[in-house]
Design a protein around this motif. Structure first.
Motif, mmCIF file in Angstrom:
data_model
loop_
_atom_site.group_PDB
_atom_site.id
_atom_site.type_symbol
_atom_site.label_atom_id
_atom_site.label_comp_id
_atom_site.label_asym_id
_atom_site.label_seq_id
_atom_site.Cartn_x
_atom_site.Cartn_y
_atom_site.Cartn_z
ATOM 1 N N MET A 1 92.491 -117.818 -59.021
ATOM 2 C CA MET A 1 93.872 -117.475 -59.292
ATOM 3 C C MET A 1 94.357 -116.505 -58.234
ATOM 4 S SD MET A 1 93.762 -116.834 -63.422
ATOM 5 C CE MET A 1 92.383 -115.698 -63.327
ATOM 6 N N GLN A 2 95.620 -116.611 -57.908
ATOM 7 C CA GLN A 2 96.197 -115.705 -56.920
ATOM 8 C C GLN A 2 97.186 -114.741 -57.571
ATOM 9 O OE1 GLN A 2 97.854 -118.445 -53.982
ATOM 10 N NE2 GLN A 2 96.408 -117.593 -52.524
ATOM 11 N N LEU A 3 97.224 -113.541 -57.003
ATOM 12 C CA LEU A 3 98.177 -112.512 -57.383
ATOM 13 C C LEU A 3 98.806 -111.984 -56.106
ATOM 14 C CD1 LEU A 3 99.379 -110.491 -59.489
ATOM 15 C CD2 LEU A 3 97.408 -109.025 -58.967
ATOM 16 N N PHE A 4 100.131 -111.905 -56.105
ATOM 17 C CA PHE A 4 100.869 -111.313 -54.997
ATOM 18 C C PHE A 4 101.360 -109.950 -55.460
ATOM 19 C CE2 PHE A 4 101.143 -115.858 -54.409
ATOM 20 C CZ PHE A 4 100.967 -116.027 -53.046
ATOM 21 N N ILE A 5 101.175 -108.946 -54.619
ATOM 22 C CA ILE A 5 101.602 -107.581 -54.933
ATOM 23 C C ILE A 5 102.572 -107.152 -53.843
ATOM 24 C CG2 ILE A 5 100.883 -105.207 -55.354
ATOM 25 C CD1 ILE A 5 98.020 -106.356 -55.884
ATOM 26 N N LEU A 6 103.792 -106.790 -54.238
ATOM 27 C CA LEU A 6 104.838 -106.396 -53.298
ATOM 28 C C LEU A 6 105.338 -105.000 -53.650
ATOM 29 C CD1 LEU A 6 106.947 -107.078 -51.058
ATOM 30 C CD2 LEU A 6 108.342 -108.134 -52.861
ATOM 31 N N ARG A 7 105.353 -104.137 -52.642
ATOM 32 C CA ARG A 7 105.976 -102.829 -52.822
ATOM 33 C C ARG A 7 107.452 -102.985 -52.481
ATOM 34 N NH1 ARG A 7 104.922 -97.174 -49.580
ATOM 35 N NH2 ARG A 7 106.426 -95.958 -50.792
ATOM 36 N N HIS A 8 108.287 -102.307 -53.241
ATOM 37 C CA HIS A 8 109.728 -102.362 -52.996
ATOM 38 C C HIS A 8 110.057 -101.993 -51.544
ATOM 39 C CE1 HIS A 8 110.034 -97.994 -52.829
ATOM 40 N NE2 HIS A 8 109.202 -97.981 -53.877
ATOM 41 N N GLY A 9 111.231 -102.398 -51.092
ATOM 42 C CA GLY A 9 111.693 -102.045 -49.748
ATOM 43 C C GLY A 9 112.086 -100.579 -49.663
ATOM 44 N N LYS A 10 112.445 -100.151 -48.464
ATOM 45 C CA LYS A 10 112.833 -98.762 -48.219
ATOM 46 C C LYS A 10 113.989 -98.381 -49.139
ATOM 47 C CE LYS A 10 114.191 -95.527 -44.686
ATOM 48 N NZ LYS A 10 114.590 -95.299 -43.306
ATOM 49 N N ALA A 11 113.851 -97.219 -49.778
ATOM 50 C CA ALA A 11 114.832 -96.762 -50.764
ATOM 51 C C ALA A 11 115.523 -95.483 -50.317
ATOM 52 C CB ALA A 11 114.140 -96.533 -52.100
ATOM 53 N N CYS B 1 98.257 -110.640 -50.893
ATOM 54 C CA CYS B 1 97.817 -111.771 -51.711
ATOM 55 C C CYS B 1 96.327 -111.599 -51.944
ATOM 56 C CB CYS B 1 98.102 -113.091 -51.003
ATOM 57 S SG CYS B 1 97.536 -114.532 -51.934
ATOM 58 N N VAL B 2 95.941 -111.585 -53.221
ATOM 59 C CA VAL B 2 94.532 -111.489 -53.587
ATOM 60 C C VAL B 2 94.167 -112.665 -54.488
ATOM 61 C CG1 VAL B 2 94.359 -108.983 -53.348
ATOM 62 C CG2 VAL B 2 95.021 -109.953 -55.532
ATOM 63 N N SER B 3 92.906 -113.053 -54.426
ATOM 64 C CA SER B 3 92.387 -114.145 -55.255
ATOM 65 C C SER B 3 91.222 -113.633 -56.086
ATOM 66 C CB SER B 3 91.890 -115.291 -54.376
ATOM 67 O OG SER B 3 92.946 -115.862 -53.655
ATOM 68 N N ASN C 1 88.268 -104.480 -61.308
ATOM 69 C CA ASN C 1 87.956 -103.779 -60.065
ATOM 70 C C ASN C 1 86.752 -104.399 -59.369
ATOM 71 O OD1 ASN C 1 90.052 -101.943 -60.054
ATOM 72 N ND2 ASN C 1 88.923 -100.433 -61.242
ATOM 73 N N GLY C 2 86.896 -104.600 -58.059
ATOM 74 C CA GLY C 2 85.834 -105.139 -57.239
ATOM 75 C C GLY C 2 85.630 -106.637 -57.364
ATOM 76 N N CYS C 3 86.518 -107.322 -58.075
ATOM 77 C CA CYS C 3 86.328 -108.756 -58.330
ATOM 78 C C CYS C 3 87.288 -109.658 -57.562
ATOM 79 C CB CYS C 3 86.470 -109.043 -59.827
ATOM 80 S SG CYS C 3 85.128 -108.342 -60.798
ATOM 81 N N ALA C 4 88.084 -109.104 -56.663
ATOM 82 C CA ALA C 4 89.066 -109.916 -55.940
ATOM 83 C C ALA C 4 88.794 -109.893 -54.444
ATOM 84 C CB ALA C 4 90.479 -109.415 -56.212
ATOM 85 N N ASP C 5 89.283 -110.912 -53.784
ATOM 86 C CA ASP C 5 89.236 -110.984 -52.325
ATOM 87 C C ASP C 5 90.645 -110.867 -51.792
ATOM 88 O OD1 ASP C 5 86.426 -111.499 -52.026
ATOM 89 O OD2 ASP C 5 86.806 -113.552 -52.711
ATOM 90 N N LEU C 6 90.819 -110.081 -50.744
ATOM 91 C CA LEU C 6 92.120 -109.992 -50.079
ATOM 92 C C LEU C 6 92.278 -111.222 -49.201
ATOM 93 C CD1 LEU C 6 94.716 -108.420 -49.340
ATOM 94 C CD2 LEU C 6 93.387 -107.348 -47.500
ATOM 95 N N ASP C 7 93.288 -112.038 -49.505
ATOM 96 C CA ASP C 7 93.573 -113.210 -48.682
ATOM 97 C C ASP C 7 94.341 -112.788 -47.430
ATOM 98 O OD1 ASP C 7 92.347 -114.838 -50.577
ATOM 99 O OD2 ASP C 7 94.226 -115.237 -51.631
#
Length: 152
Positions: A1-11, A132-134, A140-146
């Motif tokens: 499964m994939q998860l995408f994590i995005l930090r908000h833009g400049k505020a 993007c991580v899979s 914790n420690g169970c994902a790979d950074l794509d």
């Protein structure tokens, strides 16, 4: 499964209520550029979650326009949330809900990414950075950074 994590833009600078801070024009541009650079990968996203803060809702709105997905406001995604709570929430999701794209803040995004990948602070997370991580299990420690895409 994939998860995408995005930090908000400049505020905008913090002058009072942190939750009310809006994106700057350059922050809007940052987010749009990251979406364009990763359009192919993001086309797989099935759910879009965002913190209730103004700048993350605005960021998610830009992503939503690119993907044609509604934004689900997720109160857990504020910056001071314990990453364990977010991982528990992810574990509750059916496999069909993935890939999920989460829009959030520091320090949560950095702690979440580095924790999932089993590193301390190896992966910096600037504004409008997208990772993007899979994983098969969200722990914790169970994902790979794509990949990790920085703004700019």
């Amino acid at each position: 499964m994939q998860l995408f994590i995005l930090r908000h833009g400049k505020a905008e600078p913090l002058l009072g209520n942190d939750a009310a801070r809006a994106l700057t024009e350059s922050g809007r541009i940052q987010v749009a550029q990251v979406c364009e650079k990763r359009a192919e990968e993001l086309s797989a996203v099935r759910a879009l979650w965002a913190s209730p803060f103004v700048r993350t809702q605005q960021t998610a709105g830009i992503v939503s326009a690119h993907l044609g997905l509604p934004v689900l406001t997720e109160p857990l995604l504020i910056g001071d949330t314990n990453p364990r709570e977010v991982l528990d929430r992810l574990q509750e999701q059916a496999r069909e809900a993935f890939p999920i794209l989460m829009v959030s803040h520091q320090p949560l995004v950095g702690k979440l990414l580095n924790g999932l990948c089993g590193s301390v602070d190896q992966y910096p997370f600037g504004t409008a950075s997208l990772a993007c991580v899979s994983a098969e299990v969200w722990a914790n420690g169970c994902a790979d950074l794509d990949w990790l895409q920085h703004a700019g």
